[in-house]
Design a protein around this motif. Structure first.
Motif, PDB file in Angstrom:
ATOM      1  N   UNK A   1       0.976  -1.151  -0.017  1.00 32.61           N
ATOM      2  CA  UNK A   1       0.125   0.020   0.111  1.00 32.61           C
ATOM      3  C   UNK A   1       0.753   1.296   0.161  1.00 32.61           C
ATOM      4  N   UNK A   2       2.029   1.233   0.791  1.00 34.44           N
ATOM      5  CA  UNK A   2       2.803   2.465   1.056  1.00 34.44           C
ATOM      6  C   UNK A   2       3.435   2.585  -0.471  1.00 34.44           C
ATOM      7  N   UNK A   3       4.079   1.693  -1.226  1.00 30.44           N
ATOM      8  CA  UNK A   3       4.674   1.635  -2.501  1.00 30.44           C
ATOM      9  C   UNK A   3       3.503   2.072  -3.560  1.00 30.44           C
ATOM     10  N   UNK A   4       2.391   1.658  -3.413  1.00 31.97           N
ATOM     11  CA  UNK A   4       1.423   1.891  -4.379  1.00 31.97           C
ATOM     12  C   UNK A   4       1.018   3.269  -4.322  1.00 31.97           C
ATOM     13  N   UNK A   5       0.561   3.772  -3.142  1.00 30.45           N
ATOM     14  CA  UNK A   5       0.250   5.138  -3.092  1.00 30.45           C
ATOM     15  C   UNK A   5       1.603   6.112  -3.452  1.00 30.45           C
ATOM     16  N   UNK A   6       2.666   5.813  -2.934  1.00 31.34           N
ATOM     17  CA  UNK A   6       3.915   6.619  -3.413  1.00 31.34           C
ATOM     18  C   UNK A   6       4.014   6.737  -4.775  1.00 31.34           C
ATOM     19  N   UNK A   7       3.436   5.640  -5.522  1.00 37.68           N
ATOM     20  CA  UNK A   7       3.862   5.658  -6.928  1.00 37.68           C
ATOM     21  C   UNK A   7       2.804   6.467  -7.816  1.00 37.68           C
ATOM     22  N   UNK A   8       1.483   6.857  -6.781  1.00 37.93           N
ATOM     23  CA  UNK A   8       0.722   7.829  -7.497  1.00 37.93           C
ATOM     24  C   UNK A   8       1.057   9.087  -7.236  1.00 37.93           C
ATOM     25  N   UNK A   9       2.094   9.711  -6.650  1.00 43.90           N
ATOM     26  CA  UNK A   9       2.490  10.955  -6.735  1.00 43.90           C
ATOM     27  C   UNK A   9       3.271  11.370  -7.898  1.00 43.90           C
TER      28      UNK A   9
END
Length: 277
Positions: free
Chosen positions: A269-277
């Motif tokens: 989840x952390x990596x997924x949200x970070x990649x949205x930035x």
């Protein structure tokens, strides 16, 4: 020198996790290599998959001697998992991973919850009594923690075949071996004892990671020096954990697996949200 020592230490940790929980350790290696060693994510995934292949060879050889590995089921699920790994690794270089990581994170939360519920309710009593109508995937092994001969007949193996394809895709995309999905899948869907699931997973992820690593090797992402340093640490970690593993009960393995699933979920989840930035 410090970097080499840290890589060796990382290998020891991965070796311990691999032997106890039947995972390759990719969920540890990829974030560590990315954040602490400042390695590009595709290089980290490539290194992880190659190391997992070596880790699986080390741990599964021991499990095969103990009889805990369900070889028939392992070979069948390996075929499905390898197919998924090839799909995942071939698309990983070009596919935006944010949505995939978020979905996988949610799935890991669900798997952790279901594993916890199953552990609390108690799984099917796998006794030493003879089982009639043994299936092709029938298995038995001696539980060193209790001294009992555990016998079981896996059910709904077809669903596990499909689940293994998905875990292979997960492996190719994330650099993990897929054990964090394969083990709860076998335990929850097919009612395979957690130790047998762990041992069989260790066998499967070697083929899965090897298939995925070939694609990354062809793309030139593998750092041989880093791989060798981690592998040396793995053999030390495997030796340590295999001596202790026989004392671990099914319940403790389940708790460790749940903790690992939650770790995977937060990481995805952390990596997924970070990649949205």
């Amino acid at each position: 020198m410090i970097t080499t020592f840290l890589l060796l230490l990382l290998g020891v940790i991965v070796g311990i996790l691999g032997a106890i929980l039947g995972i390759g350790g990719g969920i540890v290696m990829v974030p560590v290599l990315t954040f602490l060693f400042d390695m590009p994510v595709h290089n980290a995934i490539a290194v992880s998959l190659v190391v997992i292949t070596a880790n699986s060879m080390s741990t599964s050889a021991v499990y095969l001697k103990t009889g805990a590995t369900n070889l028939n089921l392992g070979i069948a699920l390996s075929i499905a998992s390898v197919a998924g790994a090839l799909i995942g690794s071939k698309t990983a270089v070009h596919l935006p991973q944010s949505a995939v990581m978020i979905i996988l994170g949610v799935i890991q939360f669900v798997m952790a919850y279901l594993t916890y519920i199953k552990m609390k309710k108690g799984s099917k009593n796998h006794s030493s009594a003879d089982i009639k109508n043994k299936s092709f995937f029938y298995g038995e092994y001696k539980d060193k923690a209790t001294g009992d001969i555990v016998k079981y007949n896996p059910v709904k193996t077809g669903y596990n075949f499909l689940f293994s394809v998905f875990s292979g895709v997960f492996s190719g995309l994330s650099g993990a071996g897929g054990g964090a999905m394969i083990i709860p899948g076998m335990n929850l869907i097919s009612d395979i004892p957690i130790k047998a699931a762990t041992a069989t997973s260790s066998f499967i992820i070697g083929f899965t990671a090897a298939a995925g690593s070939i694609v990354y090797m062809q793309a030139g992402y593998v750092d041989v020096k880093v791989v060798c340093s981690i592998i040396l640490g793995i053999y030390a970690g495997t030796t340590i954990s295999m001596r202790y593993f026989s004392k671990i009960t099914d319940k403790k393995v389940s708790y460790l697996l749940i903790a690992l699933l939650l770790l995977v979920a937060f990481q995805m989840l952390y990596e997924g949200v970070s990649l949205l930035d």
